[in-house]
Scaffold this motif. Structure first.
Motif, PDB file in Angstrom:
ATOM      1  N   GLY A   4       0.825  -1.201   0.000  1.00  0.00           N
ATOM      2  CA  GLY A   4       0.000   0.000   0.000  1.00  0.00           C
ATOM      3  C   GLY A   4       0.857   1.247   0.000  1.00  0.00           C
ATOM      4  O   GLY A   4       2.052   1.192   0.277  1.00  0.00           O
ATOM      5  N   PHE A   5       0.254   2.368  -0.328  1.00  0.00           N
ATOM      6  CA  PHE A   5       0.937   3.653  -0.210  1.00  0.00           C
ATOM      7  C   PHE A   5      -0.100   4.757  -0.091  1.00  0.00           C
ATOM      8  O   PHE A   5      -1.238   4.617  -0.547  1.00  0.00           O
ATOM      9  N   LYS A   6       0.280   5.843   0.555  1.00  0.00           N
ATOM     10  CA  LYS A   6      -0.601   6.992   0.717  1.00  0.00           C
ATOM     11  C   LYS A   6       0.255   8.240   0.813  1.00  0.00           C
ATOM     12  O   LYS A   6       1.455   8.167   1.129  1.00  0.00           O
ATOM     13  N   VAL A   7      -0.353   9.392   0.542  1.00  0.00           N
ATOM     14  CA  VAL A   7       0.399  10.645   0.609  1.00  0.00           C
ATOM     15  C   VAL A   7       0.757  10.945   2.056  1.00  0.00           C
ATOM     16  O   VAL A   7      -0.099  10.896   2.944  1.00  0.00           O
ATOM     17  N   ASN A   8       2.040  11.221   2.290  1.00  0.00           N
ATOM     18  CA  ASN A   8       2.520  11.510   3.644  1.00  0.00           C
ATOM     19  C   ASN A   8       2.666  13.007   3.886  1.00  0.00           C
ATOM     20  O   ASN A   8       2.369  13.511   4.961  1.00  0.00           O
ATOM     21  N   LYS A   9       3.140  13.716   2.859  1.00  0.00           N
ATOM     22  CA  LYS A   9       3.337  15.164   2.971  1.00  0.00           C
ATOM     23  C   LYS A   9       3.396  15.738   1.563  1.00  0.00           C
ATOM     24  O   LYS A   9       3.394  14.993   0.562  1.00  0.00           O
ATOM     25  N   LEU A  10       3.449  17.054   1.464  1.00  0.00           N
ATOM     26  CA  LEU A  10       3.506  17.727   0.171  1.00  0.00           C
ATOM     27  C   LEU A  10       4.719  18.642   0.116  1.00  0.00           C
ATOM     28  O   LEU A  10       5.045  19.311   1.100  1.00  0.00           O
ATOM     29  N   ILE A  11       5.392  18.652  -1.033  1.00  0.00           N
ATOM     30  CA  ILE A  11       6.460  19.623  -1.283  1.00  0.00           C
ATOM     31  C   ILE A  11       5.846  20.724  -2.125  1.00  0.00           C
ATOM     32  O   ILE A  11       5.315  20.466  -3.223  1.00  0.00           O
ATOM     33  N   ALA A  12       5.878  21.950  -1.624  1.00  0.00           N
ATOM     34  CA  ALA A  12       5.212  23.077  -2.291  1.00  0.00           C
ATOM     35  C   ALA A  12       6.241  24.080  -2.799  1.00  0.00           C
ATOM     36  O   ALA A  12       7.212  24.401  -2.111  1.00  0.00           O
ATOM     37  N   SER A  13       6.016  24.554  -4.028  1.00  0.00           N
ATOM     38  CA  SER A  13       6.830  25.625  -4.615  1.00  0.00           C
ATOM     39  C   SER A  13       5.914  26.796  -4.932  1.00  0.00           C
ATOM     40  O   SER A  13       4.806  26.611  -5.450  1.00  0.00           O
ATOM     41  N   ILE A  14       6.362  27.984  -4.616  1.00  0.00           N
ATOM     42  CA  ILE A  14       5.573  29.184  -4.904  1.00  0.00           C
ATOM     43  C   ILE A  14       5.708  29.510  -6.384  1.00  0.00           C
ATOM     44  O   ILE A  14       6.807  29.481  -6.943  1.00  0.00           O
ATOM     45  N   CYS A  15       4.576  29.791  -7.043  1.00  0.00           N
ATOM     46  CA  CYS A  15       4.639  30.083  -8.476  1.00  0.00           C
ATOM     47  C   CYS A  15       3.917  31.376  -8.793  1.00  0.00           C
ATOM     48  O   CYS A  15       3.005  31.808  -8.070  1.00  0.00           O
ATOM     49  N   LYS A  16       4.332  31.985  -9.886  1.00  0.00           N
ATOM     50  CA  LYS A  16       3.696  33.209 -10.382  1.00  0.00           C
ATOM     51  C   LYS A  16       3.268  32.956 -11.817  1.00  0.00           C
ATOM     52  O   LYS A  16       3.982  32.333 -12.592  1.00  0.00           O
ATOM     53  N   ASN A  17       2.083  33.449 -12.159  1.00  0.00           N
ATOM     54  CA  ASN A  17       1.509  33.226 -13.489  1.00  0.00           C
ATOM     55  C   ASN A  17       1.453  31.737 -13.817  1.00  0.00           C
ATOM     56  O   ASN A  17       1.710  31.306 -14.951  1.00  0.00           O
ATOM     57  N   ASN A  18       1.152  30.940 -12.765  1.00  0.00           N
ATOM     58  CA  ASN A  18       1.014  29.482 -12.904  1.00  0.00           C
ATOM     59  C   ASN A  18       2.295  28.798 -13.364  1.00  0.00           C
ATOM     60  O   ASN A  18       2.275  27.707 -13.917  1.00  0.00           O
ATOM     61  N   GLU A  19       3.437  29.453 -13.145  1.00  0.00           N
ATOM     62  CA  GLU A  19       4.718  28.843 -13.476  1.00  0.00           C
ATOM     63  C   GLU A  19       5.635  28.964 -12.273  1.00  0.00           C
ATOM     64  O   GLU A  19       5.656  29.976 -11.578  1.00  0.00           O
ATOM     65  N   VAL A  20       6.425  27.909 -12.044  1.00  0.00           N
ATOM     66  CA  VAL A  20       7.327  27.919 -10.907  1.00  0.00           C
ATOM     67  C   VAL A  20       8.640  28.583 -11.304  1.00  0.00           C
ATOM     68  O   VAL A  20       9.158  28.367 -12.406  1.00  0.00           O
ATOM     69  N   SER A  21       9.155  29.428 -10.427  1.00  0.00           N
ATOM     70  CA  SER A  21      10.428  30.087 -10.682  1.00  0.00           C
ATOM     71  C   SER A  21      11.580  29.171 -10.291  1.00  0.00           C
ATOM     72  O   SER A  21      11.484  28.409  -9.338  1.00  0.00           O
ATOM     73  N   GLN A  22      12.686  29.248 -11.071  1.00  0.00           N
ATOM     74  CA  GLN A  22      13.846  28.410 -10.735  1.00  0.00           C
ATOM     75  C   GLN A  22      14.477  28.836  -9.419  1.00  0.00           C
ATOM     76  O   GLN A  22      15.244  28.093  -8.817  1.00  0.00           O
ATOM     77  N   PHE A  23      14.132  30.048  -8.958  1.00  0.00           N
ATOM     78  CA  PHE A  23      14.670  30.538  -7.690  1.00  0.00           C
ATOM     79  C   PHE A  23      13.693  30.329  -6.536  1.00  0.00           C
ATOM     80  O   PHE A  23      13.942  30.746  -5.416  1.00  0.00           O
ATOM     81  N   SER A  24      12.571  29.694  -6.821  1.00  0.00           N
ATOM     82  CA  SER A  24      11.554  29.510  -5.794  1.00  0.00           C
ATOM     83  C   SER A  24      12.006  28.470  -4.774  1.00  0.00           C
ATOM     84  O   SER A  24      12.486  27.387  -5.135  1.00  0.00           O
ATOM     85  N   ASP A  25      11.836  28.820  -3.503  1.00  0.00           N
ATOM     86  CA  ASP A  25      12.158  27.864  -2.440  1.00  0.00           C
ATOM     87  C   ASP A  25      11.075  26.817  -2.341  1.00  0.00           C
ATOM     88  O   ASP A  25       9.902  27.090  -2.569  1.00  0.00           O
ATOM     89  N   LYS A  26      11.498  25.622  -1.967  1.00  0.00           N
ATOM     90  CA  LYS A  26      10.546  24.536  -1.741  1.00  0.00           C
ATOM     91  C   LYS A  26      10.337  24.377  -0.248  1.00  0.00           C
ATOM     92  O   LYS A  26      11.294  24.435   0.526  1.00  0.00           O
ATOM     93  N   VAL A  27       9.085  24.186   0.146  1.00  0.00           N
ATOM     94  CA  VAL A  27       8.764  24.009   1.561  1.00  0.00           C
ATOM     95  C   VAL A  27       7.947  22.740   1.728  1.00  0.00           C
ATOM     96  O   VAL A  27       7.198  22.339   0.822  1.00  0.00           O
TER      97      VAL A  27
END
Length: 562
Positions: free
Chosen positions: A53-76
């Motif tokens: 089995g498997f299930k989602v444990n957590k999410l890695i989120a990147s902040i994006c602008k204009n629905n695109e992620v910046s290469q300088f965006s930090d991941k949290v």
């Protein structure tokens, strides 16, 4: 062919489980040891594990602008219980077939599992044409005449049209805009397609201390979410369930087709046990993964413990909640075997319609008005705070309305005036407030209340259940019995010291066991211990929702004439 564990899990369909994997390479190579969820585990090269089995444990989120992620965006990292409500941004990349949608998008029985798409071109079926840009709701996946297909519906001119689309149907299918709002947990479990990112927009302001919020201050933009899965697996060297995060730097190879998966221990959920025939009981099992929680007996069901499972059955519980105004009230499931006694407590009624629902032929319902009401009709009674009534019955009455006579539903009552009574009529639409006056001093067992009165019903424990070591209900100032719930249970005891037996819920307890080839020493179960189960807010609403699916909604209260 070898792939990273993360890539393999992202591509895996739950329906294809279990799968046998061989560790190929990675930083967790020969003799690597790590600790996960308090379990020390070794993943060696060429080690074989069975994923169950498997299930989602957590999410890695990147902040994006204009629905695109910046290469300088930090991941949290965001836990699934991270606060906030979110709207989904529709994916602009089309799906090329119905099969791709079914393989990548969650389609299931809940409201979250009904995704909506539109086709770039008209789709002509045998007796129906789906227009381009028309919203298609995907309800379920099933096999039709030997071919896999999706059951769909299109709503046109307020009329629903049902049809199936085969997996082989090709085209350009785009995700529809979704105006619903979701928690992160709901999005993680239902709304992130495989092999794709999911962009979400915060729908409400976050109310968090700055120190605990990983997002920028006053953030109100979009996030790109990537799930990290918790993989449940069985290893030959262990008798418990191993939990591995999918983002570990490990390469694996699927060897299911050339490996005897039956050589592993066979983990069974409580649902799996319940599906066995009654003739197979009793049975002895070892707990591979025990439930969380400090309530007895759940705290006694630890990993490695051997238990006897005597039988399966349906049992009735009364769902009860604390009577209190704040939202933090507790909820309980009380078995009919509860030996304590209850005294009645006053009920509150917001409308005259509620008085009609609550009245019974067994006794007159005696209430006191807590809110004034001025009747717009001279034929009906105006209520003052403190007025007392005996509720009689529902009937109809003529009133003068805009110069014309009109029949409306009313509640016939007797107003108590000292030693005398006055017959009055209250409009059923009356929004007032009433509190019940209790004259009954009798003490009742739970089964007597369910037999003699309509639920909901307010009570307080007057004599606690002395067979329970700690009767949690005795300390509650007031309880409301809401409804009777029928649920599935297993009767179990300890295999080593079968002094007492317990009823454990099949569908509310996450627990895995494997069966042992041992004879049951005692076929007759020991005395069953009464357990009052405290349920979480989420479990409470699931119980109410499941129960209410089988009931017709009550009629709406009559509206006030306009």
């Amino acid at each position: 062919m070898a792939s990273t564990l993360e890539k393999f899990i992202h591509s895996l369909d739950l329906r294809a489980l279990p799968r046998v994997l061989q560790i190929q390479s990675g930083i967790y190579c020969q003799g690597s040891v790590y600790e996960m969820f308090g379990n020390e585990c070794s993943l060696s090269t060429e080690e074989v594990i069975k994923v169950i089995g498997f299930k989602v444990n957590k999410l890695i989120a990147s902040i994006c602008k204009n629905n695109e992620v910046s290469q300088f965006s930090d991941k949290v990292e965001l836990p699934l219980n991270f606060p906030g409500l979110y709207k989904i941004v529709a994916d602009k990349i089309p799906y090329v077939s119905i099969e791709e949608i079914a393989r990548k998008v969650s389609i299931g029985p809940t409201r979250f599992g009904h995704p909506c798409f539109y086709s770039a071109e008209d789709i002509k079926l045998a007796n129906f044409t789906i227009k381009h840009d028309e919203q298609i709701t995907f309800n379920s996946v099933e096999e039709v005449h030997g071919m896999m297909a999706v059951n769909c519906v299109v709503v046109r001119n307020n009329q629903s049209h049902y049809f199936t689309l085969p997996f082989s149907q090709e085209g350009e299918f785009y995700e529809c805009e979704d105006d619903q709002i979701y928690t992160l947990k709901e999005i993680a479990e239902w709304k992130i397609p495989k092999y794709r990112n999911r962009i979400v927009k915060l729908s409400n302001a976050l109310h968090m201390l700055d120190s605990s919020n990983p997002l920028p201050e006053n953030f109100d933009g979009c996030l790109i979410l990537r799930p990290v899965y918790e993989v449940q697996a069985v290893m030959k060297s262990r008798n418990d369930i191993v939990h591995i995060l999918s983002d570990l730097d490990v390469e694996v190879k699927d060897v299911t087709d050339c490996y005897d998966s039956s050589s592993f221990l066979q983990p069974l959920s409580l649902e799996d046990i319940f599906e066995r025939t009654s003739k197979e009981f009793p049975m002895v099992a070892e707990i591979m993964e025990g439930p969380s929680g400090s309530q007895k007996p759940f705290n006694l069901l630890s990993t490695g413990k051997e238990i006897v499972i005597y039988k399966k059955y349906q049992a009735t519980r009364v769902l009860a909640s604390e009577v209190r105004s704040d939202p933090s009230k507790r909820h309980y499931l009380i078995p009919m075997s509860y030996k304590g006694k209850f005294k009645r407590r006053p009920r509150e009624f917001p409308t005259a319609y509620d008085l009609e629902i609550a009245r019974s032929n067994k006794e007159h319902l005696h209430v006191v008005a807590t809110k004034a009401f001025t009747s717009p009709h001279k034929e009906l009674f105006s209520v003052s705070v403190g007025d007392q009534f005996l509720v009689q019955q529902c009937q109809t009455s003529e009133v003068l309305y805009e110069g014309r006579k009109k029949l409306i539903d009313v509640l016939a009552c007797e107003q108590i005036l000292g030693d005398s009574y006055k017959k009055v009529l209250l409009p059923m639409y009356m929004e007032g407030g009433f509190v019940e006056v209790i004259h009954d001093k009798k003490q009742y067992h739970l089964s007597e209340i369910c037999k003699e009165f309509h639920l909901p019903f307010n009570v307080k424990v007057s004599v606690r259940d002395l067979s329970i070591e700690k009767d949690v209900l005795a300390a509650v100032p007031g309880l409301q019995f809401e409804e009777e719930i029928t649920d599935s249970y297993l009767l179990i005891s300890s295999a080593s010291s079968p002094v007492e037996s317990w009823e454990i819920p099949v569908y509310r307890l996450n627990m895995l066991v494997h069966l042992l080839s041992k004879d049951v020493q005692r076929v007759v179960p020991p005395v069953t211990t009464t357990t009052v189960e405290e349920v979480s807010e989420e479990e409470y609403y699931m119980l109410r929702r499941y129960k209410n699916l089988t009931l017709h909604a009550p009629p709406r209260p009559p509206k006030k004439p306009t």
